[in-house]
Design a protein around this motif. Structure first.
Motif, mmCIF file in Angstrom:
data_model
loop_
_atom_site.group_PDB
_atom_site.id
_atom_site.type_symbol
_atom_site.label_atom_id
_atom_site.label_comp_id
_atom_site.label_asym_id
_atom_site.label_seq_id
_atom_site.Cartn_x
_atom_site.Cartn_y
_atom_site.Cartn_z
ATOM 1 N N ILE A 61 20.876 34.917 -40.384
ATOM 2 C CA ILE A 61 20.623 34.069 -39.162
ATOM 3 C C ILE A 61 19.332 34.335 -38.307
ATOM 4 O O ILE A 61 19.306 35.357 -37.788
ATOM 5 C CB ILE A 61 21.777 33.941 -38.201
ATOM 6 C CG1 ILE A 61 22.938 33.494 -38.970
ATOM 7 C CG2 ILE A 61 21.577 33.043 -36.987
ATOM 8 C CD1 ILE A 61 24.426 33.694 -38.208
ATOM 9 N N ASP A 62 18.268 33.685 -38.412
ATOM 10 C CA ASP A 62 17.047 34.280 -37.809
ATOM 11 C C ASP A 62 17.297 34.398 -36.372
ATOM 12 O O ASP A 62 17.818 33.441 -35.490
ATOM 13 C CB ASP A 62 15.992 33.208 -38.012
ATOM 14 C CG ASP A 62 15.481 33.178 -39.670
ATOM 15 O OD1 ASP A 62 16.004 34.002 -40.452
ATOM 16 O OD2 ASP A 62 15.045 32.057 -40.005
ATOM 17 N N MET A 63 16.723 35.432 -35.845
ATOM 18 C CA MET A 63 16.590 35.480 -34.616
ATOM 19 C C MET A 63 15.350 35.433 -33.793
ATOM 20 O O MET A 63 14.384 36.241 -34.195
ATOM 21 C CB MET A 63 17.128 37.293 -34.234
ATOM 22 C CG MET A 63 17.048 37.610 -32.642
ATOM 23 S SD MET A 63 17.996 36.781 -31.660
ATOM 24 C CE MET A 63 17.780 37.900 -30.169
ATOM 25 N N PRO A 64 15.174 34.277 -33.117
ATOM 26 C CA PRO A 64 13.918 33.779 -32.615
ATOM 27 C C PRO A 64 13.220 34.762 -31.613
ATOM 28 O O PRO A 64 11.971 34.436 -31.169
ATOM 29 C CB PRO A 64 14.039 32.368 -32.498
ATOM 30 C CG PRO A 64 15.398 32.329 -31.830
ATOM 31 C CD PRO A 64 16.209 33.373 -32.535
ATOM 32 N N VAL A 65 13.921 35.324 -30.959
ATOM 33 C CA VAL A 65 13.670 36.238 -29.683
ATOM 34 C C VAL A 65 12.999 37.503 -30.208
ATOM 35 O O VAL A 65 13.612 38.307 -30.855
ATOM 36 C CB VAL A 65 14.951 36.449 -28.852
ATOM 37 C CG1 VAL A 65 14.420 37.148 -27.537
ATOM 38 C CG2 VAL A 65 15.534 35.286 -28.187
ATOM 39 N N GLY A 66 11.804 37.449 -29.752
ATOM 40 C CA GLY A 66 11.107 38.724 -30.223
ATOM 41 C C GLY A 66 11.427 40.289 -29.724
ATOM 42 O O GLY A 66 12.349 40.113 -28.467
ATOM 43 N N HIS A 67 11.088 41.222 -30.393
ATOM 44 C CA HIS A 67 11.779 42.722 -29.994
ATOM 45 C C HIS A 67 11.133 42.976 -28.508
ATOM 46 O O HIS A 67 10.143 42.736 -28.131
ATOM 47 C CB HIS A 67 11.255 43.674 -30.791
ATOM 48 C CG HIS A 67 11.703 45.000 -30.617
ATOM 49 N ND1 HIS A 67 12.949 45.406 -30.660
ATOM 50 C CD2 HIS A 67 10.993 46.062 -30.148
ATOM 51 C CE1 HIS A 67 13.064 46.674 -30.257
ATOM 52 N NE2 HIS A 67 11.899 47.005 -29.864
ATOM 53 N N GLY A 68 11.943 43.190 -27.644
ATOM 54 C CA GLY A 68 11.674 43.518 -25.974
ATOM 55 C C GLY A 68 11.726 42.301 -25.187
ATOM 56 O O GLY A 68 11.677 42.519 -23.997
ATOM 57 N N MET A 69 11.997 41.295 -25.633
ATOM 58 C CA MET A 69 11.853 40.088 -24.724
ATOM 59 C C MET A 69 13.438 39.870 -24.305
ATOM 60 O O MET A 69 14.252 40.229 -25.075
ATOM 61 C CB MET A 69 11.507 38.772 -25.376
ATOM 62 C CG MET A 69 10.177 38.838 -25.989
ATOM 63 S SD MET A 69 9.664 37.335 -26.951
ATOM 64 C CE MET A 69 10.015 36.038 -25.857
ATOM 65 N N MET A 70 13.518 39.395 -23.012
ATOM 66 C CA MET A 70 14.829 39.061 -22.394
ATOM 67 C C MET A 70 15.084 37.818 -23.013
ATOM 68 O O MET A 70 16.196 37.622 -23.600
ATOM 69 C CB MET A 70 14.636 39.172 -21.032
ATOM 70 C CG MET A 70 16.213 39.256 -20.132
ATOM 71 S SD MET A 70 17.472 40.561 -20.868
ATOM 72 C CE MET A 70 16.391 41.778 -19.976
ATOM 73 N N ALA A 71 14.574 36.853 -22.458
ATOM 74 C CA ALA A 71 14.796 35.347 -22.867
ATOM 75 C C ALA A 71 16.373 34.994 -22.904
ATOM 76 O O ALA A 71 16.924 34.672 -23.735
ATOM 77 C CB ALA A 71 14.241 35.265 -24.531
ATOM 78 N N LYS A 97 20.504 43.694 -23.653
ATOM 79 C CA LYS A 97 20.336 42.612 -24.106
ATOM 80 C C LYS A 97 20.755 42.150 -25.650
ATOM 81 O O LYS A 97 20.968 40.991 -25.963
ATOM 82 C CB LYS A 97 18.813 42.280 -23.975
ATOM 83 C CG LYS A 97 17.772 43.090 -25.009
ATOM 84 C CD LYS A 97 16.249 42.746 -24.655
ATOM 85 C CE LYS A 97 15.281 43.496 -25.368
ATOM 86 N NZ LYS A 97 15.714 44.797 -25.086
ATOM 87 N N SER A 98 20.946 43.069 -26.664
ATOM 88 C CA SER A 98 21.345 42.813 -27.931
ATOM 89 C C SER A 98 22.937 42.474 -27.854
ATOM 90 O O SER A 98 23.123 41.735 -28.880
ATOM 91 C CB SER A 98 20.964 43.969 -28.792
ATOM 92 O OG SER A 98 21.789 45.064 -28.373
ATOM 93 N N ALA A 99 23.553 42.716 -26.921
ATOM 94 C CA ALA A 99 24.876 42.487 -26.707
ATOM 95 C C ALA A 99 25.234 41.128 -26.173
ATOM 96 O O ALA A 99 26.434 40.791 -26.075
ATOM 97 C CB ALA A 99 25.715 43.629 -26.175
#
Length: 339
Positions: A61-71, A97-99
């Motif tokens: 499943i593609d994660m569209p939020v870039g590394h380090g971004m809160m979004a 944020k990863s959780a």
């Protein structure tokens, strides 16, 4: 997205090539414990070629939020689309944020190490005992078991990726009689982890003199060092050396790397890929240590010398001499594979 499944598990995956390769050991452990479980992995889109070569994974499943971004808004939307599909989520990154996405998805059981104080977001929160689990792969695999076993060293199986067919537009199809040496001279961590280009060139010359082909792998960022290797080889290298740095997608690089008879690599993501492909591998370590993330293969040999200033774990040599790599000369690295 996949249909709801009572035994489906969502993995929030890492964002580095090597870490994602090592995560396959967790997927293997989950399938061993729960053979009927379906495993989906939420990770950056560029990791899809790795996941597609792991038979334990149902879908990426593609994660569209870039590394380090809160979004937060994007994470909430992704979590909402995943609701009702998973009975457990395992979060491998340690960031807060990863959780968020498993929490937004209302996954009943949300497992991970405490990391950045993730109370509430994770309800199966583990406290890591680093001395009990010194290897990253052990920390990943431990999350497959119950919390009461978190301090116990788990049994784990090494990653074993399945490559596709060799792309035929980069290099001639491999003859059974022609052996190939793959060189992986890049390192995302920084230049301190890079063995000198002139040393790689000496290995290439030695291989070509013995009748081998040589392939150089890397990203666009590695083009300069790859070009330096080619420039430093002898005039006889000619049509026997193939500079693929920056020219292949990750999927193509994996499938071409699988055709190698021997790999020499810095401590990098491609080192872990080569190990997972079951390739005979010489892994070169300088300012880092194989004590945490070694290549997970019995066919891997680690080359490292002791220096009074290392391992320093710095991106750039703080003393400017880079002797942990400069003094690890080609004659100390080249094993018996050329004879």
């Amino acid at each position: 997205m996949g249909a709801p499944h009572s035994s489906a598990i969502l993995i929030v995956g890492p964002s580095w090539v090597g870490d994602m390769v090592m995560a396959q050991s967790l997927f293997k452990a989950l399938k061993r414990i729960q053979p009927q479980a379906s495993i989906d992995v939420l990770a950056p889109a560029w990791t899809r070629p790795l996941l597609e070569r792991m038979p334990e994974v149902r879908q990426a499943i593609d994660m569209p939020v870039g590394h380090g971004m809160m979004a937060i808004g994007q994470r909430w939307h992704i979590g909402k689309t995943l609701r009702g599909q998973y009975q457990q989520a395992i979060v491998l990154p340690n960031s807060w944020k990863s959780a968020l996405i498993p929490w937004f998805a209302k996954v009943p059981k949300r497992t991970g190490w405490r990391g950045e104080m993730r109370y509430g977001l994770l309800n199966d929160l583990r406290r890591l005992n680093k001395s009990a689990l010194p290897l990253m792969v052990e920390r990943f695999v431990s999350l497959a078991g119950p919390a009461r076993t978190a301090d116990q060293k788990p049994d784990w199986q090494a990653p074993s990726m399945i490559a596709g067919d060799q792309p035929d537009h980069f290099i001639p199809t491999k003859s059974p009689a022609r052996r190939r040496l793959a060189l992986c001279p890049g390192a995302e961590f920084g230049p301190a982890k890079q063995w000198p280009a002139t040393y790689y060139a000496k290995l290439a010359d030695k291989a070509i003199a013995a009748g081998w082909q040589v392939m150089i792998f890397g990203s666009k960022a590695d083009r300069t060092v790859a070009d330096q290797i080619v420039a430093a080889t002898s005039e006889q290298a000619g049509h026997s050396i193939f500079n693929l740095a920056g020219k292949t997608a990750l999927a193509e690089a994996i499938d071409l790397l699988a055709t190698a008879d021997q790999v020499v690599s810095n401590d990098s993501g491609l080192m872990h890929v080569a190990a997972a492909l079951g390739k005979p591998l010489t892994a070169i370590y300088g300012p880092t240590s194989p004590a945490f993330t070694p290549p997970l293969s019995t066919l891997a040999k680690i080359k490292q010398i002791e220096v009074d200033c290392g391992p320093c774990f710095q991106r750039v040599c703080p003393q400017g001499h880079h002797k942990c790599m400069q003094q690890l000369t080609p004659d100390k690295v080249a094993p018996e594979f050329f004879v």
